[in-house]
Design an enzyme around this catalytic site. Structure first.
Site, PDB file in Angstrom:
ATOM      1  N   ASP A  75       1.590  27.563  -1.419  1.00 17.03           N
ATOM      2  CA  ASP A  75       0.272  27.584  -2.042  1.00 17.03           C
ATOM      3  C   ASP A  75       0.316  26.609  -3.214  1.00 17.03           C
ATOM      4  OD1 ASP A  75       1.602  28.716  -4.119  1.00 17.03           O
ATOM      5  OD2 ASP A  75       0.725  30.685  -3.909  1.00 17.03           O
ATOM      6  N   ASP A 132      -0.965  35.310   5.620  1.00 20.77           N
ATOM      7  CA  ASP A 132       0.183  35.640   4.766  1.00 20.77           C
ATOM      8  C   ASP A 132      -0.246  36.804   3.905  1.00 20.77           C
ATOM      9  OD1 ASP A 132      -1.491  33.926   2.770  1.00 20.77           O
ATOM     10  OD2 ASP A 132       0.068  34.834   1.542  1.00 20.77           O
TER      11      ASP A 132
END
Lengths: 376, 376
Positions: free
Chosen positions: B92, B271
């Site tokens: 991320d 996720d």
């Protein structure tokens, strides 16, 4: 209990042997990882067998008695069935933990009153109770209930305590023979030599213990704070008296150096929380020396943790990665360091065994001693 | 980035695909275990690959930037070399952690000022900086820097924030193309759709993102406290606009139910910290339902954790043993529960994939939904 001394070192008291149990053969000298509450902390059972190559682990009666408790253990069919470890297990009698962990301890001729360190509940351990507990846990080797004296210890107290331990030993042996195994496999009882750091008491205790003619013998009350030289002196005295044809177990020992030194004095079995406890704090034992992985110097050392031994954790992960995990308090750091340290300990005793068989033990030991105690 | 949609479910938007990276092929739909600081908590890399059968894991830029830091990661040769995970990684951009963890946060057009949650040190993340960090980490898939709005969120704030995210996206794309990969393998940038729970904003954002024509697209700002129905509604709207021929990643989602429902809406990648975080608290997702292993009822249940799926942790250890470990706060408890939950999540998406290929997805999903949400 069949124990064969296969090789005896000509230059020391070291020996290589084989100890037969219903859960498998243990090649000695051996180190036994400590599985306090039915788990060697941070290590899977599969990793213990395949990576660490442990052939026997310890359980702690005191901890297992408090949690999960005897009812659960008996329903499970003993500790082997409960935790899935199908190789040999040894349990201590709970004595040491009662002295080191429990609260409001009161020792009488009959036994020890104490309160649980978990919830303060009151309990009473006697030699008979310690045997009953260990029957339920179902370890292959079980220990007599003793009093472990602290260091330093007054001579008079050490003597009285030792005599109590001997009386308790007879009660353990008697109770052990009156109650049989619960799960089909054989259990063996080891008595414990006490006597603090007093040579005459150690001699008396070793003789008393030897006379009981049990399948193996242990030395307790050492590695409790005394200088290493005193520990070695007591071990040497006791080993000179305990029968050669039976395994000798030095309880709670110790550093890699302590282990090599004690092997040379005739010890066959060891256990210690050090490899796992120190691992969780970032202290690694390696074939090149001791590493404090928190040290700045390892931050960009991308070499494997230890290339001198074989093992997943030791070879796959780098020092820099492990340092990052330990600094970041990541669970995987404790896992890697624990597997590595245990793999190193098991490598050390296995190599000692090979050297004893080859007749090269002392030369190898002198060389290793220099390496394993240096700080990297 | 090659992505093939191999099968499309006739009764829903679900699809089965293959995503090609230089570190291997990812079969979708896929769940990506979260490896916050370069480690999926309590799980060895070998276990992730062989037991969990993860084909891609996540790293968090915010955490990795603070510890071990970019200097170490670059010296190591990126995260793959640092932690030894040789399959694909996605990172991320750090945005979400800056909003959820960091202190003294201040958002400007240029970027975000914040203080580290570890030592209070001051830092400044910009879209360009987020790309630079992810170049150094070296993940196969990297994310654009966005602002993730909280729930609930005022319409005006959500709109302004979304527009800022779009301007930041262009800066990310521009910077991404001006600076190339550091370690030889290709990296791909995914933009993120924002717009809170407002259908019109989600439509605008999805169209803006789709126009950028990047190799894959993500949906952010969901699973932040809104009712599941709103999450599904937003996901459905966005999926109807994002190109079918590119992978769609729903960030931070979610429960097993959320995952099956979102697969049916056209999501390919997921996720979530839930399987590992809940594991450490003793909450297990199984093929028969949800287990709180701390519950008294499991204390003498010696059956395997989950016989409905295949896996070492799920099949080898019993519920009673795991309960004992979790109650006793033993590290092995966190290890076993984490591996089990992740194995279950990967089993779930793999089975969903098989069902999509067989054209039986919806019937299977409806059946599974009943099971996986019930409390055992």
């Amino acid at each position: 209990m069949r124990f064969e001394v296969e090789f005896s070192d000509p230059s020391s008291q070291a020996r290589a042997g084989k100890l037969h149990t219903d859960h498998g053969v243990i090649e000695t000298p051996i180190f036994m990882p400590v599985g306090t509450a039915g788990t060697v902390k941070a290590v899977h059972q599969r990793e213990l067998a395949e990576d660490v190559k442990a052939s026997i682990i310890l359980g702690n009666s005191y901890h297992l008695y408090l949690r999960p408790g005897l009812e659960i253990l008996q329903k499970a069919g003993g500790l082997h069935a409960f935790n899935g470890w199908d190789r040999p297990i040894l349990t201590d009698s709970g004595g040491y933990q009662v002295y080191s962990l429990a609260e409001n301890r009161k020792i009488t001729e009959e036994g020890v009153h104490f309160r649980s360190h978990i919830d303060g509940s009151a309990h009473f351990f006697t030699p008979e109770k310690a045997i009953d507990i260990q029957r339920v846990i179902g370890a292959d080797i079980i220990m007599a209930f003793d009093e472990c004296t602290p260091y330093p210890c007054e001579y008079d107290y050490a003597k009285k305590s030792m005599e109590l331990t001997h009386r308790w030993l007879d009660r353990c042996i008697s109770h052990f023979h009156q109650h049989s195994e619960l799960y089909g496999h054989k259990q063996y009882l080891f008595p414990i030599v006490q006597g603090s750091t007093f040579p005459d008491l150690r001699r008396i205790s070793a003789e008393e213990v030897a006379q009981r003619d049990q399948p193996g013998n242990a030395i307790g009350g050492l590695s409790v704070g005394e200088p290493h030289e005193e520990m070695y002196e007591m071990t040497e005295i006791v080993c000179s008296i305990l029968p050669k044809e039976k395994p000798r177990y030095l309880m709670g020992v110790g550093t890699p150096e302590n282990i090599l030194e004690s092997i040379s004095l005739g010890i066959d079995m060891f256990d210690c929380v050090m490899p796992t406890r120190n691992a969780r704090n970032g202290m690694l034992f390696t074939s090149e020396g001791i590493i404090n992985i928190r040290n700045e110097k390892w931050k960009d050392d991308f070499s494997p943790i230890d290339e001198g031994i074989e093992g997943y954790a030791s070879n796959f992960y780098s020092k820099a990665y492990l340092r990052h995990l330990i600094i970041s308090k990541e669970i995987l750091g404790a896992q890697i360091a624990s597997i590595h340290n245990l793999t190193f300990y098991l490598w050390l005793v296995k190599t000692a065994r090979t050297m004893i068989k080859n007749g090269t033990f002392i030369a190898w030991k002198n060389n290793m001693m220099e390496k394993i105690k240096r700080k990297l």
